[in-house]
Structure formats: structure tokens, C-alpha cells
Write a protein that holds these residues in place. Structure first.
Motif, PDB file in Angstrom:
ATOM      1  N   ARG A 369       0.815  -1.211   0.000  1.00 46.54           N
ATOM      2  CA  ARG A 369       0.000   0.000   0.000  1.00 46.54           C
ATOM      3  C   ARG A 369       0.846   1.255   0.000  1.00 46.54           C
ATOM      4  NH1 ARG A 369      -4.860  -0.200   3.962  1.00 46.54           N
ATOM      5  NH2 ARG A 369      -6.183  -0.718   2.227  1.00 46.54           N
ATOM      6  N   ASP A 371       1.826   3.340  -2.230  1.00 49.58           N
ATOM      7  CA  ASP A 371       1.251   4.509  -2.918  1.00 49.58           C
ATOM      8  C   ASP A 371       0.167   5.165  -2.075  1.00 49.58           C
ATOM      9  OD1 ASP A 371       2.885   3.767  -4.897  1.00 49.58           O
ATOM     10  OD2 ASP A 371       1.332   3.298  -6.373  1.00 49.58           O
ATOM     11  N   LEU A 372      -0.684   4.317  -1.494  1.00 46.71           N
ATOM     12  CA  LEU A 372      -1.792   4.834  -0.698  1.00 46.71           C
ATOM     13  C   LEU A 372      -1.269   5.607   0.512  1.00 46.71           C
ATOM     14  CD1 LEU A 372      -4.834   4.953  -0.136  1.00 46.71           C
ATOM     15  CD2 LEU A 372      -4.574   2.844   1.165  1.00 46.71           C
ATOM     16  N   SER A 375       0.140   8.921  -0.493  1.00 46.74           N
ATOM     17  CA  SER A 375      -0.895   9.891  -0.843  1.00 46.74           C
ATOM     18  C   SER A 375      -1.614  10.392   0.406  1.00 46.74           C
ATOM     19  CB  SER A 375      -1.890   9.280  -1.830  1.00 46.74           C
ATOM     20  OG  SER A 375      -2.787   8.418  -1.161  1.00 46.74           O
ATOM     21  N   LEU A 376      -1.850   9.505   1.370  1.00 49.53           N
ATOM     22  CA  LEU A 376      -2.511   9.939   2.601  1.00 49.53           C
ATOM     23  C   LEU A 376      -1.631  10.922   3.361  1.00 49.53           C
ATOM     24  CD1 LEU A 376      -4.152   6.618   3.840  1.00 49.53           C
ATOM     25  CD2 LEU A 376      -5.269   8.598   2.834  1.00 49.53           C
ATOM     26  N   ASP A 377      -0.316  10.689   3.302  1.00 47.40           N
ATOM     27  CA  ASP A 377       0.628  11.613   3.925  1.00 47.40           C
ATOM     28  C   ASP A 377       0.520  12.982   3.257  1.00 47.40           C
ATOM     29  OD1 ASP A 377       2.855  12.389   5.559  1.00 47.40           O
ATOM     30  OD2 ASP A 377       4.113  12.204   3.778  1.00 47.40           O
ATOM     31  N   ARG A 378       0.409  12.985   1.937  1.00 46.69           N
ATOM     32  CA  ARG A 378       0.326  14.251   1.204  1.00 46.69           C
ATOM     33  C   ARG A 378      -0.971  14.976   1.490  1.00 46.69           C
ATOM     34  NH1 ARG A 378       3.321  12.394  -4.382  1.00 46.69           N
ATOM     35  NH2 ARG A 378       5.366  12.412  -3.402  1.00 46.69           N
ATOM     36  N   VAL A 379      -2.048  14.198   1.652  1.00 50.90           N
ATOM     37  CA  VAL A 379      -3.335  14.801   1.966  1.00 50.90           C
ATOM     38  C   VAL A 379      -3.317  15.373   3.381  1.00 50.90           C
ATOM     39  CG1 VAL A 379      -5.745  14.184   2.384  1.00 50.90           C
ATOM     40  CG2 VAL A 379      -4.618  13.411   0.334  1.00 50.90           C
ATOM     41  N   GLY A 380      -2.341  14.970   4.187  1.00 50.40           N
ATOM     42  CA  GLY A 380      -2.191  15.536   5.518  1.00 50.40           C
ATOM     43  C   GLY A 380      -2.581  14.597   6.639  1.00 50.40           C
ATOM     44  N   MET A 381      -2.681  13.280   6.343  1.00 51.23           N
ATOM     45  CA  MET A 381      -2.981  12.352   7.429  1.00 51.23           C
ATOM     46  C   MET A 381      -1.708  12.120   8.240  1.00 51.23           C
ATOM     47  SD  MET A 381      -4.355   8.404   7.346  1.00 51.23           S
ATOM     48  CE  MET A 381      -6.069   8.610   6.948  1.00 51.23           C
ATOM     49  N   PRO A 382      -1.762  12.323   9.556  1.00 53.00           N
ATOM     50  CA  PRO A 382      -0.557  12.112  10.365  1.00 53.00           C
ATOM     51  C   PRO A 382      -0.132  10.642  10.341  1.00 53.00           C
ATOM     52  CG  PRO A 382      -2.281  13.245  11.614  1.00 53.00           C
ATOM     53  CD  PRO A 382      -2.903  12.766  10.353  1.00 53.00           C
ATOM     54  N   THR A 385      -1.822   8.361  12.770  1.00 45.41           N
ATOM     55  CA  THR A 385      -3.158   7.861  12.421  1.00 45.41           C
ATOM     56  C   THR A 385      -3.044   6.595  11.578  1.00 45.41           C
ATOM     57  OG1 THR A 385      -3.986  10.110  12.410  1.00 45.41           O
ATOM     58  CG2 THR A 385      -5.352   8.467  11.347  1.00 45.41           C
ATOM     59  N   LEU A 464       5.219   7.220  -5.939  1.00 54.53           N
ATOM     60  CA  LEU A 464       4.370   8.016  -6.826  1.00 54.53           C
ATOM     61  C   LEU A 464       5.156   8.757  -7.903  1.00 54.53           C
ATOM     62  CD1 LEU A 464       1.878   9.460  -4.262  1.00 54.53           C
ATOM     63  CD2 LEU A 464       1.390   7.883  -6.086  1.00 54.53           C
ATOM     64  N   GLY A 465       6.419   8.974  -7.669  1.00 60.81           N
ATOM     65  CA  GLY A 465       7.225   9.671  -8.668  1.00 60.81           C
ATOM     66  C   GLY A 465       7.006  11.166  -8.660  1.00 60.81           C
TER      67      GLY A 465
END
Lengths: 465, 276
Positions: A369, A371-372, A375-382, A385, A464-465
Motif C-alpha cells: 500500500r 502509494d496509498l 498519498s494519505l501523507d500528502r493529503v495531511g494524514m498524520p 493515524t 508516486l514519482g
């Protein structure tokens, strides 16, 4: 002019002429060699197979130890060792299965690519089998080393009044060879089974379309098995042949484990649904949904603890009580104490296996996971969490199963348990400590996989590149 | 002139010995839709990551005029930038990248849950967004049960559910067929610039870029052209306020704590610092 022309085929050179056959060994090496894949892709299955092999050898060594005994209690211990095997076979198979699945799954993507490039089904199958078997073989060899190193440690376990000694669980070279070959075969077979999806649909291997459902049919089948097992057990009095008696007992045990396997996922899915309804935070929501995604997988992971927890409470309480009654007869007390030691060892062993499965499975899950998570890190999920959600999705079912089965066991021997609490509180404390230790061990293995998560987030360019 | 929403100056970013950004200056005003274009390796994704605080540039600065004043992204800690991304910015990636075991509505509600909103309110708001983006009735579907275009709409809902007024999209239609691309781009533009919000989109698709109000082209980490897109005449982009979807459902969500529903045409205005 000549520099612009494509390199002309050289029909005279025999070595470069296509033979029409795929070079299986070379393809397997290209896909497996370090650098072609992330190191974890190759290292994880090896570690998983190593741990499986080591634990398998330790358990086997322990059982053989009892079968080499010749004293008066030997038959009793031999029977008990078979029961221990019946208890440990499920978590051990889970671990082996996790290792096999891991080595097969890690290459799904590239094999799908190979297939899209026009490799035949035969080529894809062969490459996978060669690769998985090679990794399993390497892992098994490492596992033998691990087993040899752990022998002195296991030798500290007290049995029959003193430590069993560093060579007590030595299985002999033949058994070791058998286990190594067996593990490699297991990998080969499961890679063929696990590969069918890739061969059938090169594009669809990763898609999980529907959440599986658990049905009431399981409960019905479970009830029937319980009835049959109970009927068998109640007719035990008529049986005089020890061999048949042991067979019936082991069979009844295996049946109970099977019933748990049928009912367990159902109970877990109900538990997760309740959790889902009550979820307030993101981590609670994700972990509950994660269990519901596949209650069967969650059960496979922690189910091994169910039976051992139950037995630990029932047998642990019983032996503690017996021991306090037979305080003056030392040989009898020793016998009972040994049984309790065996029960607790089995409990701890099942936790160790679960911890190993969790470590292997979580390491693979985080990498799958990648990539997921990025991306969650980029969206701001600590990170906390993500980590909490992951930990909860393992620890919740484990706690549910361990505490649930222990309570069920305590309920069954309720008057006895109460009496033991008064007569032998210390032995109950020992059982409790074993539970806490086992749970802590699993939590520790989750903690050990956290650096993989933080490492994935620290190197997002790999995903993600 | 107003303070620009986003002001990047002399951005430099290096990966080892390669220079991804070699002194990029970019000013983005509120309500713009900016397409960042360029060949592979031209630095367009690096620029997006610097503008959105995912990466800290090796040189230069990025100033963001947030609801509580202007902040310099490079002076913020990792945790602060993480919170900024969660509460002031929205992100749409190429492949949705939604949590597969969660349902559509739970995925869309995730940013609100992370900011501490009660689950029922968060899901109600997310459902309103999904409905506005044409996903009514699909709230309880898991991501694997959605088509690529539908999943991308869920990602668009997730990006904006927290009240973000600046949306970053990295090849949002890169994994979709051309017809679905048009639909998703419609949804993205309607829900952002359509209500006065700002969109920064990295793309290699000229058709996607042509629908933005401005096209910035990068080569070797430098801006080589900055021109008005076909959409700058607002011929293809709905006027601000045309996107009434989530606002229509706001009656059910007025009770949500911390969310100023009067600010902005829909849910906008929940600043990343006033959010708590």
C-alpha cells in the motif's frame, strides 16, 4: 548511413538466434536479483520462510523429545504432545501460508507484465515456481541456523524437575532435511495455486471488487461438527484400545479447531460491525473496515490463539488445582506441573507464531500500500493515524479472540476457577502473565514494522514519482 | 493589486545532482485555474509539490495567503505543513488513491474526521459533496465497486470537503479515457473555480490545459511560457456560484461545530487555523 541503420540480425551467430523457448532460469534471475526489485521484495519471503522453518523444527523437536522418553509417564506425555501439535498446526500453517503467499504475491505485478509481453502460461508458471522455491529454500536454510541458535534458549525450559538441556529438541539431520524439502515444496505448490489469478487475468490481479460475506451456514455446519465430536467423546468410555482413544481425542480436538475456523470469522465480523458503528475517529473507522474487508483473513491471523487460550485457561486451572491437592506426592506434583508447563509453552508458542505472521503480513501490507500511504501523507494524514489504524486492525481481533476464548474457558470451569483463585492464586497469575506476554509480543512485532511505514513515507519518490 | 493567494519566488529544488526546479517564479491569484504543463522530467510535479508544501524547496520561498494571514511554507514545521495540507489545501491524484476498504462517503469524509469532526456530521457533509458531484446513491459503495471516473469524483469530494479553497491536482485525468476525462474535468472545474476557488493542475493533456484560465509551461525546471488559456474568457467554465450542489444540502449541516457556513458559496472558508 551505417550508423543510422538498425543493427542487422546476424544469422551466422547461433547463440543469438531465438530458440522459441523462454530461458526460465535467466528470467527468474532477472526478476529476483537484487536491484531489480526493492530488497524487501526478496528479503521478506526469505525471512518469513526462515521463521516458519525454525518454529516448525522447534515444535517437531519438542514432540520428538516426548516420544523418546521411556519413563512411566511417557504415554501420557506422548498423547499430550499430539494435542499440542493439533493446537499449533493452525497458527503454523498460517505462518507458512503467509510466507508462501508473500513470495507469490510480491511478484504478481511483474509477472502480469511478463504475461502481457507475450510469455506463455507455462513460462510464467515456471518462472514463479522456480523463484518461490529458490527463496523458500534459502529461507529454510536460514531457518535451520535460527533453530540451531535457539536450541540452548529453548533448553532452559523446565521439565521433569529441571531444564531440558540444549540438545533436548534436536530432531536429527533426517528430520531437518525433511522440513527443508517440505518448506520448499510448500512454496512451490502454493505459488502455482496463487498464480492462477495472474494467469487467468493479467490485468485484474489487484482488484478486490466485493467485500466477502460470512453467512449463517457456517454456524449450522459448526453445530453439526460439535454434535458429532460430542457423540464421539461421550462414547470414549467404551473404547479400550489406547491408540483409538488417542485418535478420537485428537480428532475431537481437530474438529473443535475446525469449528472455530467456521464460527470465528463470523464472530469477528459481528465484532467488527459493532466497532464500525461505534467508530468516531479515522483510525477506528479504517481498522473496523479493515477487519470487515476480510474477517476470514483476520481470523486466519489470530485464530490460532483462540484454541490455545481456551485450553490454557481450562487445563491451567485444572492442573493448578490438582497440584495444590497433591502437594505431598512429589512425583505426582511434578507430573502435573509438567503438564501445566506444556500447556503454557503451547500458549506462548501460538502467540509467537501469530506475532511472526503479523510481522510478515504487516511488512508486506505496508509495501503493497506504499502509494496509498504516501498519498494519505500528502493529503495531511498524520503518520500516527496510519499506524494506529494498522495496529488496531490486528490487535482488536487478537484481543477479542484471546480474551473471548479465555473467558469462555473460565466460564466452563467456573466453580473450579473460583476454587483455584483461592487455593493457587500464583498459578493463575502465571497464566495471566503468559497472556500479557503473548499480547505484548504481537504488539512488539507491529512496532517492528513501523520503520517500514516511516521509511516508505520518507522516500515517496519510489512510489508516486 | 490584491495579495496573491500563492506566491512562489526563485524556487530551486535538487534531487542529488539533478536540478528539478531552477529558479521558478509563479504568482497565482484567487479564482484562477492554472495548468502546469511540460514533458516528463520538466519539473512540473516537483513544482506542484513545492507549491503545496509537500516538499521544502532548496532555495526560494512559497507564500500562501491563508485565512489568517500570509504564511511562508518553508518556515513551517513538518507537522504544521501536514496540517496546512489537511485543512487549507485539497489534493486530487492520478489514481484517486482512496482507502480501498472504506466506502465512498467514508473516504470523502476522511479529512473532516482527521480534523476532529463528529462522524455523523462529517459523513453528512461528504454525502452532500458526493451528491453534488453526481454520485448520489453510491455513498455506501466500496472503492473497488466504483469506476475510475467515479473514484476520481470521490477524490474531488475528499479534496474539498474540509472547505479548502485551493485545490492541487496531479494528472487528475491521467488514468481515464477521454470521455470520462471530460466529465471529471467538468466536475473538478465546476466545484473549484465554479465557486470562486483556485485550481492548480499538473497535466500533459492539452485538452485539460485548454480548459484552464492560464497555462504555465516548464522546461528543464524553468518557466518557458505563461499564457492565458482558452478558458480565460470564461466561455467553458461556469460562473462562480453555478455550483450549488453541496450548498443546497447545507441546511442539514448548519449545526456542525466550527464550520462557518456563511463564508463562501458552499462549505468554503473553514480555515486551517480556525478549524479547531
Amino acid at each position: 548511413m551505417s550508423t543510422m541503420a538498425p543493427p542487422a540480425p546476424t544469422p551466422t551467430s547461433a547463440s543469438s538466434r531465438p530458440t522459441g523457448r523462454a530461458p526460465i532460469a535467466r528470467l527468474a534471475w532477472m526478476l529476483a536479483r537484487p536491484g531489480a526489485a526493492s530488497p524487501a521484495t526478496v528479503a521478506l519471503p526469505i525471512v518469513a520462510f526462515a521463521v516458519t522453518t525454525a518454529l516448525l523444527l522447534i515444535v517437531l523437536g519438542g514432540v520428538l523429545m516426548f516420544w523418546q522418553r521411556t519413563d512411566e509417564n511417557a504415554p501420557a506425555f506422548q498423547m499430550l504432545s499430539l494435542l499440542a501439535i493439533a493446537l499449533l498446526i493452525v497458527p503454523l500453517a498460517t505462518l507458512g501460508g503467509a510466507a508462501a503467499r508473500l513470495s507469490a504475491r510480491r511478484r504478481d505485478d511483474r509477472l502480469a507484465t511478463l504475461r502481457l509481453l507475450g510469455a506463455t502460461t507455462g513460462t510464467v508458471t515456471l518462472v514463479t515456481v522456480v523463484e518461490s522455491t529458490a527463496l523458500a529454500f534459502l529461507g529454510a536454510i536460514a531457518g535451520v541456523v535460527l533453530y540451531l541458535v535457539s536450541m540452548p534458549l529453548v533448553g532452559l525450559i523446565p521439565f521433569g524437575g529441571g531444564p531440558i538441556g540444549p540438545t533436548a529438541i534436536w530432531t536429527g539431520p533426517l528430520a531437518i532435511l525433511g522440513v527443508v524439502v517440505g518448506v520448499a515444496l510448500l512454496a512451490a505448490v502454493s505459488s502455482v495455486v496463487g498464480l492462477r489469478a495472474v494467469v487467468v487475468s493479467p490485468l485484474g490481479v489487484r482488484l478486490k471488487q466485493r467485500a466477502p460475506h460470512t453467512s449463517w451456514v457456517r454456524l449450522l455446519v459448526g453445530a453439526i461438527i460439535v454434535a458429532v465430536a460430542y457423540a464421539t467423546l461421550s462414547s470414549l468410555g467404551v473404547i479400550t484400545d489406547v491408540a483409538i482413544l488417542v485418535g478420537a481425542l485428537v480428532g475431537a480436538f481437530a474438529a473443535s479447531v475446525a469449528v472455530l475456523g467456521l464460527v470465528g470469522p463470523f464472530a469477528l465480523s459481528i465484532f467488527a460491525k459493532v466497532r464500525l458503528r461505534r467508530a468516531k475517529t479515522a483510525e477506528q473507522l479504517i481498522s473496523a473496515r479493515g477487519i470487515l474487508e476480510s474477517p476470514k483473513a483476520a481470523w486466519r491471523l489470530v485464530g490460532g490463539v483462540a484454541m490455545t487460550s481456551f485450553v490454557a485457561v481450562v487445563a491451567g486451572t485444572g492442573t493448578a488445582l490438582l497440584e495444590s491437592f497433591s502437594a505431598h506426592s512429589t512425583s505426582e506434583a511434578l507430573f502435573i506441573a509438567d503438564i501445566r508447563t506444556g500447556v503454557l509453552i503451547t500458549l506462548v508458542a501460538s502467540f509467537v507464531m501469530v506475532a511472526c505472521s503479523v510481522g510478515v503480513g504487516q511488512a508486506a501490507a505496508v509495501l503493497d500500500r506504499r502509494d496509498l500511504y504516501v498519498s494519505l501523507d500528502r493529503v495531511g494524514m498524520p503518520v500516527s493515524t496510519m499506524d494506529t489504524a494498522r495496529v488496531r486492525s490486528v490487535m482488536l481481533p487478537l484481543l477479542f479472540v484471546a480474551i473471548g476464548s479465555a473467558l469462555l474457558g473460565a466460564l466452563l470451569v467456573f466453580p473450579l476457577a473460583g476454587l483455584t483463585l483461592i487455593m493457587a492464586p500464583l498459578s493463575l497469575l502465571v497464566i495471566a502473565i503468559c497472556f500479557v506476554l503473548g499480547l505484548a509480543l504481537v504488539r512488539l512485532s507491529l512496532l517492528a514494522t513501523r520503520p517500514i511505514l516511516t521509511n516508505v513515507l520518507a522516500h515517496p519518490e519510489r512510489s508516486l514519482g | 493589486m490584491n495579495t496573491p493567494l500563492l506566491h512562489a519566488s526563485s524556487l530551486v529544488l535538487r534531487y542529488g545532482s539533478t536540478t528539478a526546479l531552477a529558479g521558478v517564479d509563479l504568482v497565482i491569484q484567487e479564482g484562477e485555474s492554472v495548468a502546469i504543463m511540460g514533458a516528463s522530467g520538466s519539473g512540473k510535479t516537483s513544482l506542484l509539490h513545492c507549491l503545496s508544501g509537500i516538499l521544502r524547496p532548496d532555495g526560494g520561498f512559497v507564500r500562501f495567503a491563508g485565512p489568517t494571514g500570509t504564511v511562508d511554507l518553508s518556515t513551517l514545521s513538518d507537522g504544521e505543513r501536514s496540517r496546512l495540507r489537511r485543512e487549507a489545501f485539497g489534493f486530487v491524484f492520478q489514481q484517486g488513491l482512496l482507502v480501498p476498504e472504506l466506502t465512498a462517503v467514508e473516504n470523502a469524509a476522511l479529512p473532516l474526521l482527521l480534523s476532529g469532526y463528529p462522524r455523523a456530521d462529517a459523513e453528512a457533509r461528504a454525502a452532500a459533496w458526493l451528491a453534488a458531484l453526481g454520485l448520489r446513491g453510491l455513498e455506501a459503495r466500496r472503492i473497488g465497486e466504483l469506476s475510475g471516473g467515479q473514484a476520481q469524483r470521490v477524490a474531488i469530494a475528499r479534496a474539498q470537503v474540509g472547505g479548502a479553497t485551493l485545490i492541487f491536482a496531479d494528472e487528475p485525468t491521467g488514468a481515464l479515457d477521454s470521455a470520462t476525462s471530460v466529465d471529471v474535468m467538468d466536475a473538478l472545474l465546476r466545484s473549484t473555480t465554479g465557486q470562486g476557488h483556485t485550481l492548480v493542475v499538473v497535466t500533459h493533456d492539452e485538452k485539460v490545459a485548454a480548459r484552464c484560465s492560464r497555462i504555465v509551461r516548464l522546461t528543464d525546471g524553468q518557466v518557458v511560457s505563461d499564457s492565458a488559456g482558452a478558458a480565460s474568457s470564461r466561455s467553458t467554465v461556469p460562473a462562480p456560484g453555478a455550483f450549488a450542489g453541496p450548498a443546497a444540502a447545507s441546511t442539514t449541516t448548519t449545526a456542525i461545530a466550527h464550520v462557518p457556513t456563511t463564508d463562501g458559496p458552499a462549505f468554503g472558508g473553514a480555515g486551517w487555523e480556525s478549524g479547531r
